[in-house]
Motif scaffolding. Structure first.
Motif, mmCIF file in Angstrom:
data_model
loop_
_atom_site.group_PDB
_atom_site.id
_atom_site.type_symbol
_atom_site.label_atom_id
_atom_site.label_comp_id
_atom_site.label_asym_id
_atom_site.label_seq_id
_atom_site.Cartn_x
_atom_site.Cartn_y
_atom_site.Cartn_z
ATOM 1 N N LYS A 1 0.845 -1.066 -0.017
ATOM 2 C CA LYS A 1 -0.080 -0.089 0.046
ATOM 3 C C LYS A 1 0.741 1.258 -0.117
ATOM 4 O O LYS A 1 0.656 2.088 -0.502
ATOM 5 C CB LYS A 1 -0.972 0.063 1.099
ATOM 6 N N ARG B 1 -1.350 3.453 7.392
ATOM 7 C CA ARG B 1 -2.358 4.420 7.470
ATOM 8 C C ARG B 1 -1.429 6.027 7.538
ATOM 9 O O ARG B 1 -1.765 6.826 6.846
ATOM 10 C CB ARG B 1 -3.409 4.351 8.288
ATOM 11 N N CYS C 1 1.042 6.698 4.557
ATOM 12 C CA CYS C 1 0.531 6.948 3.331
ATOM 13 C C CYS C 1 -0.239 8.560 3.493
ATOM 14 O O CYS C 1 -0.533 9.182 2.630
ATOM 15 C CB CYS C 1 -0.817 5.972 3.095
ATOM 16 N N TYR D 1 -6.467 11.798 -0.033
ATOM 17 C CA TYR D 1 -7.471 12.134 0.918
ATOM 18 C C TYR D 1 -8.299 13.405 0.670
ATOM 19 O O TYR D 1 -8.232 14.192 1.453
ATOM 20 C CB TYR D 1 -6.648 12.029 2.305
ATOM 21 N N GLU E 1 -10.556 2.791 3.604
ATOM 22 C CA GLU E 1 -9.205 2.298 3.672
ATOM 23 C C GLU E 1 -9.039 1.348 5.008
ATOM 24 O O GLU E 1 -8.512 0.538 5.057
ATOM 25 C CB GLU E 1 -8.257 3.678 4.130
ATOM 26 N N ASP F 1 -7.803 -2.449 4.941
ATOM 27 C CA ASP F 1 -6.890 -2.720 6.071
ATOM 28 C C ASP F 1 -7.264 -3.937 6.992
ATOM 29 O O ASP F 1 -6.586 -4.945 7.251
ATOM 30 C CB ASP F 1 -6.423 -1.490 6.995
ATOM 31 N N MET G 1 -7.018 7.048 -1.426
ATOM 32 C CA MET G 1 -6.358 5.962 -0.707
ATOM 33 C C MET G 1 -7.109 4.879 -0.566
ATOM 34 O O MET G 1 -6.821 3.694 -0.181
ATOM 35 C CB MET G 1 -5.961 6.587 0.794
ATOM 36 N N GLY G 2 -8.747 4.967 -0.357
ATOM 37 C CA GLY G 2 -9.593 3.900 -0.276
ATOM 38 C C GLY G 2 -9.350 2.952 -1.449
ATOM 39 O O GLY G 2 -9.271 1.798 -0.979
ATOM 40 N N ALA H 1 -5.991 0.886 -1.078
ATOM 41 C CA ALA H 1 -5.900 -0.040 0.200
ATOM 42 C C ALA H 1 -6.753 -1.293 -0.469
ATOM 43 O O ALA H 1 -6.232 -2.416 0.001
ATOM 44 C CB ALA H 1 -6.533 0.489 1.312
#
Length: 200
Positions: free
Chosen positions: A14, A68, A71, A83, A95, A99, A153-154, A157
């Protein structure tokens, strides 16, 4: 910067995908690291007392962990907008969901690697897979429209989580009954950042 790194870790992947997508890959030295919950001797416990990867060392300031935090730092450093403020709670929740998939999948691997065969707790392993299944169902039914939107970012991930399921748990066929998610994963896996970080 230095990144304590193992290419098999979905959490490291990631971070690596984020480095690719934000154009910062050349600014980080990769420090090869291996370990597990029973042996963290290869990870700098001075920098990260948890002895876990990924850990990012900066020229100034304390080391950053976990993925997290790293990133979020890299996104802010590059001004990449992974984000976005208008969708921040959705992105952070997605995210966290991804995770959670990775955490459960890694725990399944550790159960077989860190315990003698006669002490492996199959019921516990299946409980981890049940968590993954519920999360995948949520992605299929509630998150597809978000996944189809602008890169954030979601999505990164989720791409890494699904890639890890293929890498370590391919025999479980997570795609069954989740056609939309499977199609999205196939498209996302074609990104250069994903191709360049694919574990082998």
């Amino acid at each position: 910067m230095q990144l304590y790194h193992s290419p098999a870790s979905p959490f490291v992947r990631k971070v690596m995908v984020t480095l690719h997508e934000t154009g910062q890959l050349d600014e980080v030295e990769l420090v090869s690291t291996v370990g597990n919950p029973l042996d963290t001797s290869k990870v700098s416990r001075t920098e990260n007392p948890l002895g876990k990867i990924p850990t990012l060392l900066r020229p100034s300031g304390p080391a950053l962990f976990d993925s997290r935090v790293i990133c979020r730092f890299l996104d802010d450093r590059a001004g990449a907008g992974l984000y976005p403020e208008k969708r921040i709670w959705e992105v952070l929740t997605l995210e966290a969901l991804a995770d959670g998939i990775m955490e459960a999948a890694v725990l399944m691997v550790y159960e077989s690697r860190c315990r003698p065969e006669e002490k492996i707790h199959d019921f516990w392993v299946e409980g981890q897979w049940a968590k993954i299944g519920r999360a995948l169902d949520a992605l299929e039914t509630r998150w597809i429209s978000h996944l189809a939107g602008p890169l954030d970012m979601g999505q990164i991930a989720c791409g890494c989580a699904l890639g890890y399921l293929d890498f370590r748990h391919g025999d479980r066929d997570w795609r069954q009954g989740r056609d939309s998610l499977a199609q999205w994963a196939a498209r996302f896996a074609e990104r250069e950042s994903m191709q360049s970080t694919k574990p082998e």
